[in-house]
Design a protein around this motif. Structure first.
Motif, PDB file in Angstrom:
ATOM      1  N   GLU A 152       1.096  -0.845   0.218  1.00 25.95           N
ATOM      2  CA  GLU A 152       0.211   0.286   0.151  1.00 25.95           C
ATOM      3  C   GLU A 152       0.928   1.454  -0.118  1.00 25.95           C
ATOM      4  N   GLU A 186      -0.906 -12.126  -4.150  1.00 26.05           N
ATOM      5  CA  GLU A 186      -2.283 -12.217  -4.097  1.00 26.05           C
ATOM      6  C   GLU A 186      -2.524 -14.005  -4.355  1.00 26.05           C
ATOM      7  N   SER A 196      -5.130  -7.925  -9.410  1.00 28.13           N
ATOM      8  CA  SER A 196      -3.515  -8.108 -10.171  1.00 28.13           C
ATOM      9  C   SER A 196      -2.508  -8.576  -8.844  1.00 28.13           C
ATOM     10  N   GLU A 203      -4.276   7.093  -2.924  1.00 29.15           N
ATOM     11  CA  GLU A 203      -5.560   7.276  -1.381  1.00 29.15           C
ATOM     12  C   GLU A 203      -4.876   8.225  -1.102  1.00 29.15           C
ATOM     13  N   GLU A 268     -15.018  -5.070  -4.488  1.00 29.43           N
ATOM     14  CA  GLU A 268     -14.518  -4.415  -4.052  1.00 29.43           C
ATOM     15  C   GLU A 268     -13.695  -3.128  -4.867  1.00 29.43           C
ATOM     16  N   LEU A 269     -14.651  -2.225  -4.767  1.00 26.71           N
ATOM     17  CA  LEU A 269     -14.017  -1.170  -5.837  1.00 26.71           C
ATOM     18  C   LEU A 269     -12.420   0.010  -4.364  1.00 26.71           C
TER      19      LEU A 269
END
Ligand code: GAP
Length: 455
Positions: A152, A186, A196, A203, A268-269
């Motif tokens: 993130e 993932e 992906s 963010e 979830e978008l």
């Protein structure tokens, strides 16, 4: 979904990474049109949240950071998914995606308790698998030199909190924004670019007074939704999903996902999380540097208030937004549109993308390609527009076929150069959505297009 995947490949939006070697799962390359589209989405996001807001600044942090960051943030311990392995073929799956798993999402299909690779029915006990990619910093490959690719962008906005605040003289409430590459190993992939292993997150970490967190949380849910609606997503394809308390991420007091109705179901978008003072407190503790904030607004004589700000974090995956925008914009017109040029009446695809993000903004088409003076004029107009717009020149095929080619990639405007152009110095300007054509003087083209693309 198959139609979107096929269009993306055929028209140069998205290709599987390393395709000539058989491809790599869950890694995607963005082709000439896809990369323009992605860039335009990012530009709109930056315009909305950095340029147009008064108190949000942008940073661009590194992908590899000090490994202690992931200890402090809790990612080393908690950024995991439960993994099971098929005992026959050793394929691995997320345990919470299995029918028997304690699945905490909504509207997501669960796998039958059967291996999708070999049909095996026996699986190992589930164990936690950390999703962060590991590598080594420098030439020595030992424990001490392990570093991680960020999963993130958030953490560099926390570790730079003081530097950004002081260098930009910011006062709470204020935000730090970032768009950048993130990596997650993932376990289960699929659904095209939706999940992906390498993707971009956009963010904001919005620092607020601790007792104002709920107000700002509601504010950011609405701001995020408005951004999606303004980009053109249909209201009926968006909904909120509130995470139940027991399923919240380790740093969160409250999380709302904004879900989109993808062809494979509601998923979830984007999300908005109340990260409380968790991250700044943790980094204060692990780095030894006090990241408290002294509130300068206290009047003279009053003691200045000192606190660790709370953080409201609106986040979104650029690729998921791109996919949602493609799905929302995709239209098939059975039997063709009413334009006289489509004599074959075959099915037409129109990508009704918002004009602000369309990869090609305008196309220049000479009516025919075998008239030298017409082609010369069309090329002049192409060169005239190029400094201002993303323009494509196309002379191959009938004019109707060329319109349809551009409709399929979402080009909002087409300019046709015909014999009248040579006499009157004007062209036809065709609108993708209405298919209406108007005559416009060449000398007015730039201003007219600018105005049409802005509104
Ligand atoms: N900093 C908070 C954070 O990273 P997240 O919900 O784990 O929150 C943020 O991820 C966004 O990134 C998600 O809302 C989603 O849009 C996107 N995202 C997450 N995993 C993804 C993946 N594997 N592929 C593409 N996008 C992903």
């Amino acid at each position: 979904m198959e139609k979107i995947v096929s269009l993306c490949k055929r028209r140069g939006f998205i290709f599987q990474s390393s395709e000539i070697y058989g491809g790599v799962e869950a890694l995607w390359d963005y082709g000439p049109l896809g990369s323009l589209l992605k860039n335009n989405i990012k530009k709109e996001w930056l315009k909305r949240f950095v340029q147009e807001k008064e108190n949000i600044v942008l940073i661009d942090g590194t992908v590899i950071m000090h490994p202690k960051i992931w200890e402090a943030s809790g990612h080393l311990e908690s950024f995991t998914d439960p993994l099971v392995e098929c005992k026959s073929c050793h394929s691995r799956f997320r345990a919470d995606h299995m029918e028997s798993g304690n699945f905490v999402g909504q509207g997501k299909a669960k796998l039958k308790n059967q291996c999708v690779q070999c049909g095996g029915k026996e699986f190992t006990e589930s164990k936690q698998f950390n999703l962060m990619f590991k590598t080594f910093l420098g030439p020595v490959e030992d424990e001490v030199h392990i570093v991680y690719l960020r999963p993130e962008t958030a953490q560099s906005m926390f570790t730079n909190f003081d530097l950004v605040k002081d260098s930009m003289r910011l006062k709470v409430p204020f935000g730090i924004a970032q768009i950048g590459h993130c990596f997650r190993n993932e376990i289960t992939t699929g659904n095209f670019i939706f999940r992906s292993r390498e993707f971009d997150i956009a963010e904001i970490e919005y620092f607020v007074k601790p007792d104002e967190d709920e107000k700002w949380f509601d504010f950011w849910v609405k701001e995020w939704e408005k951004f999606f609606l303004d980009l053109g997503l249909k209201k009926e394809n968006l909904r909120r999903y509130e995470h139940p308390k027991k399923a919240l991420a380790h740093y969160s007091k409250r999380t709302i996902d904004i879900e989109y109705k993808f062809p494979f179901g509601w998923s979830e978008l984007a999300g908005i999380a109340n990260r409380t003072d968790f991250d700044l407190s943790q980094h204060s503790k692990f780095s030894g540097q006090d990241l408290s904030y002294f509130d300068p607004s206290a009047s003279s004589g009053q003691a200045k208030e000192k606190y660790i700000p709370y953080v409201i974090e609106p986040t979104l995956g650029i690729e998921r937004l791109l996919l949602a925008l493609m799905c929302d914009a995709y239209k098939e017109v059975k039997g063709g549109r009413t334009e006289t040029t489509n004599s074959t009446k075959e099915e037409e695809i129109v990508l009704g993308l918002n004009k602000k993000i369309a990869p090609i903004q305008v196309t220049v088409l000479p009516l025919v390609k075998n008239k030298e003076n017409l082609v010369k004029k069309a090329k002049e107009i192409y060169q005239l527009l190029k400094p201002y717009f993303m323009v494509q020149y196309d002379e191959v095929g009938s004019i109707g076929r060329r319109y349809r080619r551009q409709d399929e990639i979402g080009t909002p405007f087409a300019i046709t150069v015909d014999f009248e152009t040579l006499e009157k110095d004007d062209v036809t300007l065709r609108d993708r959505d209405t298919m209406q054509q108007e005559r416009v003087k060449i000398k007015e083209l730039i201003n007219i297009l600018k105005e049409k693309l802005e509104n």
